[in-house]
Design an enzyme around this catalytic site. Sequence first.
Site, PDB file in Angstrom:
ATOM      1  CG  ASN A 193      -1.439   3.198  -7.716  1.00 56.81           C
ATOM      2  OD1 ASN A 193      -1.569   3.378  -8.917  1.00 56.81           O
ATOM      3  ND2 ASN A 193      -2.286   3.689  -6.826  1.00 56.81           N
TER       4      ASN A 193
ATOM      5  CB  THR B  54      -7.695   6.170  -2.222  1.00 60.79           C
ATOM      6  OG1 THR B  54      -6.860   5.256  -2.928  1.00 60.79           O
ATOM      7  CG2 THR B  54      -6.953   7.477  -2.003  1.00 60.79           C
TER       8      THR B  54
ATOM      9  CG  HIS C 249      -3.419   6.554 -11.621  1.00 57.37           C
ATOM     10  ND1 HIS C 249      -4.384   7.478 -11.323  1.00 57.37           N
ATOM     11  CD2 HIS C 249      -3.335   5.738 -10.536  1.00 57.37           C
ATOM     12  CE1 HIS C 249      -4.872   7.219 -10.111  1.00 57.37           C
ATOM     13  NE2 HIS C 249      -4.242   6.176  -9.615  1.00 57.37           N
TER      14      HIS C 249
ATOM     15  NE  ARG D 298      -3.546   0.203   2.910  1.00 51.92           N
ATOM     16  CZ  ARG D 298      -4.073   0.139   4.118  1.00 51.92           C
ATOM     17  NH1 ARG D 298      -3.792   1.066   5.019  1.00 51.92           N
ATOM     18  NH2 ARG D 298      -4.863  -0.852   4.451  1.00 51.92           N
TER      19      ARG D 298
ATOM     20  NE  ARG E 109      -9.175  10.841  -6.999  1.00 50.61           N
ATOM     21  CZ  ARG E 109      -8.178  10.009  -6.719  1.00 50.61           C
ATOM     22  NH1 ARG E 109      -7.105   9.966  -7.512  1.00 50.61           N
ATOM     23  NH2 ARG E 109      -8.234   9.210  -5.664  1.00 50.61           N
TER      24      ARG E 109
END
Length: 333
Positions: A139, A249, A194, A100, A170
């Site tokens: 990610n 998130t 991204h 994470r 967004r």
Amino acid sequence: MASTKEKLITHVSKEEPAGPTNKVTVVGVGMVGMAAAISILLKDLTDELALVDVMEDKLKGEAMDLQHGSLFLKTHKIVADKDYSVTANSKVVVVTAGARQQEGESRLNLVQRNVNIFKFIIPNIIKYSPNCILLVVSNPVDILTYVAWKLSGLPRNRVIGSGTNLDSARFRHLMGEKLGIHPSNCHGWVIGEHGDSSVPVWSGVNVAGVFLQGLNPDMGTDKDKEDWKSVHKMVVDSAYEVIKLKGYTSWAIGMSAADLCQSILKNLRKCHPVSTLVKGMHGVNEEVFLSVPCILGNSGLTDVVHMTLKSDEEKQLVKSAETLWGVQKDLTL
């Protein structure tokens, strides 16, 4: 002595029903994985949902929690196991597993930690679902989509990164807030990485076909008195802001993943900014994955839409590609 079930039911059919053609697997039952799972379930996209993770207790608990809500869902089968055989014959596999992102940590910093995790995950997925479409969400998503493509041996149309689908959402939300219009009627695309080097395509921003740069030629520049540039800055900062406030998130990225699954599973041929191989497009020469508008359908990513970019937008996209290549070229796969 007949059982209660035997007294209640007379079995008629001898045929074993065929398995579902719209099975979805979510790899990783962290915050993002479970947000994706619940979003997929609530959209009624699948007849069978499989969950996989290395943390057995967490996995079992999450699966039970979802199964207890079966009455409120139209998905008749929810299965979970750390063994990848549970994922067999998936149409779409959503990969959310990985280390994470920590507060203040860039997505690119995560990369080698997650590459090592992918070396285990991807071959196992392909072993049991060789015909699946891979949707990478972990990610840094652009680099990990490249990694998944390399490790899987799948054709490029079947390896898709969630990319800037969320960044664009967004952007449209913030644009809507500024104009007092629903985001679905605020059209704007964020492409590229991204992350921190994403590119807002100001030249294409419009409402009902009215291009906002026609009304405000300085839009997106430092000369703009209305400071629209800050909208993109807020897009870039938003993940960091949410992580700072709640630690991670989850909801928006989960909904974004379900949105992409819907376009694939329902063969909608909708256009999304997702991460794909962009070598040879917009002056990009390296083998990198970046987000550009792509059409998604039953066979995955079927087409790429050629955007008309202004020279400064194209330069930013090339810079975005160079940033990713700088990290990617040193990876050990």
